[in-house]
Design a protein around this motif. Structure first.
Motif, PDB file in Angstrom:
ATOM      1  N   ALA A   5       0.810  -1.221   0.000  1.00 15.04           N
ATOM      2  CA  ALA A   5       0.000   0.000   0.000  1.00 15.04           C
ATOM      3  C   ALA A   5       0.842   1.270   0.000  1.00 15.04           C
ATOM      4  O   ALA A   5       0.397   2.313  -0.475  1.00 15.04           O
ATOM      5  N   MET A   6       2.073   1.198   0.517  1.00 13.82           N
ATOM      6  CA  MET A   6       2.868   2.414   0.681  1.00 13.82           C
ATOM      7  C   MET A   6       3.754   2.719  -0.532  1.00 13.82           C
ATOM      8  O   MET A   6       4.276   3.823  -0.654  1.00 13.82           O
ATOM      9  N   LEU A   7       3.929   1.755  -1.446  1.00 14.70           N
ATOM     10  CA  LEU A   7       4.843   1.974  -2.567  1.00 14.70           C
ATOM     11  C   LEU A   7       4.224   2.884  -3.621  1.00 14.70           C
ATOM     12  O   LEU A   7       3.050   2.730  -3.971  1.00 14.70           O
ATOM     13  N   PRO A   8       4.985   3.834  -4.139  1.00 10.41           N
ATOM     14  CA  PRO A   8       4.472   4.729  -5.193  1.00 10.41           C
ATOM     15  C   PRO A   8       4.111   3.943  -6.452  1.00 10.41           C
ATOM     16  O   PRO A   8       4.740   2.928  -6.768  1.00 10.41           O
ATOM     17  N   ASP A   9       3.144   4.411  -7.172  1.00  7.68           N
ATOM     18  CA  ASP A   9       2.763   3.795  -8.434  1.00  7.68           C
ATOM     19  C   ASP A   9       3.943   3.820  -9.408  1.00  7.68           C
ATOM     20  O   ASP A   9       4.670   4.813  -9.504  1.00  7.68           O
ATOM     21  N   GLY A  10       4.130   2.729 -10.117  1.00 12.10           N
ATOM     22  CA  GLY A  10       5.164   2.679 -11.143  1.00 12.10           C
ATOM     23  C   GLY A  10       6.550   2.329 -10.647  1.00 12.10           C
ATOM     24  O   GLY A  10       7.466   2.165 -11.453  1.00 12.10           O
ATOM     25  N   LEU A  11       6.729   2.208  -9.328  1.00  7.34           N
ATOM     26  CA  LEU A  11       8.051   1.881  -8.784  1.00  7.34           C
ATOM     27  C   LEU A  11       8.322   0.387  -8.965  1.00  7.34           C
ATOM     28  O   LEU A  11       7.575  -0.447  -8.467  1.00  7.34           O
ATOM     29  N   VAL A  12       9.405   0.060  -9.665  1.00  4.47           N
ATOM     30  CA  VAL A  12       9.794  -1.327  -9.894  1.00  4.47           C
ATOM     31  C   VAL A  12      11.232  -1.506  -9.417  1.00  4.47           C
ATOM     32  O   VAL A  12      12.117  -0.731  -9.789  1.00  4.47           O
ATOM     33  N   PHE A  13      11.470  -2.519  -8.617  1.00  2.00           N
ATOM     34  CA  PHE A  13      12.799  -2.772  -8.066  1.00  2.00           C
ATOM     35  C   PHE A  13      13.605  -3.661  -9.008  1.00  2.00           C
ATOM     36  O   PHE A  13      13.089  -4.640  -9.548  1.00  2.00           O
ATOM     37  N   ALA A  33       3.045  -9.336  -2.361  1.00  3.77           N
ATOM     38  CA  ALA A  33       2.953  -7.904  -2.049  1.00  3.77           C
ATOM     39  C   ALA A  33       3.642  -7.056  -3.119  1.00  3.77           C
ATOM     40  O   ALA A  33       3.245  -5.913  -3.361  1.00  3.77           O
ATOM     41  N   LEU A  34       4.679  -7.621  -3.738  1.00  2.47           N
ATOM     42  CA  LEU A  34       5.455  -6.881  -4.742  1.00  2.47           C
ATOM     43  C   LEU A  34       5.107  -7.314  -6.166  1.00  2.47           C
ATOM     44  O   LEU A  34       5.918  -7.128  -7.080  1.00  2.47           O
ATOM     45  N   ALA A  35       3.947  -7.879  -6.349  1.00  2.00           N
ATOM     46  CA  ALA A  35       3.558  -8.392  -7.670  1.00  2.00           C
ATOM     47  C   ALA A  35       3.747  -7.325  -8.753  1.00  2.00           C
ATOM     48  O   ALA A  35       3.227  -6.207  -8.641  1.00  2.00           O
ATOM     49  N   GLY A  36       4.539  -7.674  -9.777  1.00  2.00           N
ATOM     50  CA  GLY A  36       4.786  -6.745 -10.871  1.00  2.00           C
ATOM     51  C   GLY A  36       5.777  -5.645 -10.547  1.00  2.00           C
ATOM     52  O   GLY A  36       6.004  -4.758 -11.379  1.00  2.00           O
TER      53      GLY A  36
END
Length: 248
Positions: A5-13, A33-36
């Motif tokens: 819920a806290m990760l910005p949209d579009g952020l990919v690691f 939680a990190l799907a995609g």
């Protein structure tokens, strides 16, 4: 759920590096939680997943078929279950996995009571037990080498969907370990001979196998990642210098 819920949209690691998964389900919870949002997942497993065998074991060696309920085998069993969980999760996510299986990790600030076992005895003026009939041989990897290999794996296609043992080439036994420790310590310290039977009967918490080999080949990491392991004596010297400050 909070992480997702806290990760910005579009952020990919570029990569997830996981030192902490010990219980089955923990990797799946994170990949869900990190799907995609991740391209690679690097997991620190353990060389103890391999079935006991003589010789130096590579990544193709058989794993234990029945892990049982002893603490060591239960730990290895969970680690191997998490490896399988990771492979399935990455396949579903379209991401790459990298599994790192360290041998005995040593180095500064080691939380496992290995090098510190000896440093504490020496600082207290107590004799160091030396097993006279132990036949076990084992592999080590310096903690800074573990870190360096992780860095070389991140976003490296040569490490995608690969398993690497992390193990320096030296074969170490109790005699060579204590000799290296003595040289790095820079002064003599009292010792006392003990047999394997005495170690078991007196429950002496020696940190390495007494009568079995735990030898692993780290050549794949050397070759694919163009990596050279730190010599055991070099890494132990830096480790002992810190231990002498911690346990004067």
């Amino acid at each position: 759920e909070k992480l997702a819920a806290m990760l910005p949209d579009g952020l990919v690691f570029d990569a997830v590096v996981d030192f902490c998964a010990y219980e089955p389900g923990e990797i799946r919870a994170l990949t869900d939680a990190l799907a995609g949002r991740f391209r690679q997942y690097i997991y620190l497993s353990t060389c103890t997943v391999y079935a006991p065998a003589s010789g130096c074991l590579s990544e193709t060696a058989p794993v234990i078929e029945n892990f049982g309920s002893s603490p060591e085998f239960e730990y290895a069993g969970k680690k191997y279950a998490l490896e399988q969980e990771l492979i399935a999760a990455c396949q579903n996510a379209g991401a790459a996995y990298t599994i790192l299986r360290p041998a005995f990790i040593y180095g500064p600030f080691n939380y496992a009571p290995r090098e510190s076992f000896y440093a504490k005895l020496i600082a207290a003026g107590q004799p160091v037990p030396v097993p006279t009939d132990a036949s076990g041989r084992f592999s080590f990897v310096y903690v800074y080498d573990v870190s360096a290999i992780i860095n070389r794996c991140v976003a490296n296609e040569k490490a995608f969907d690969c398993v690497f043992n992390l193990a320096a080439p030296e074969v170490v036994d109790y005699g060579s370990f204590l000799e290296t420790f003595r040289q790095c310590y820079g002064s003599d310290f009292p010792t006392c001979p003990v047999t394997v039977r005495q170690v078991i009967e007196q429950n002496i918490p020696l940190p390495f196998p007494l009568d079995e080999d735990q030898l692993y080949s780290g050549k794949r990491a050397e070759e694919l990642l163009d990596f050279a392991y730190t010599p055991f004596a070099t890494g132990m010297k830096k480790t002992v210098e810190l231990l002498k400050d911690l346990y004067p």
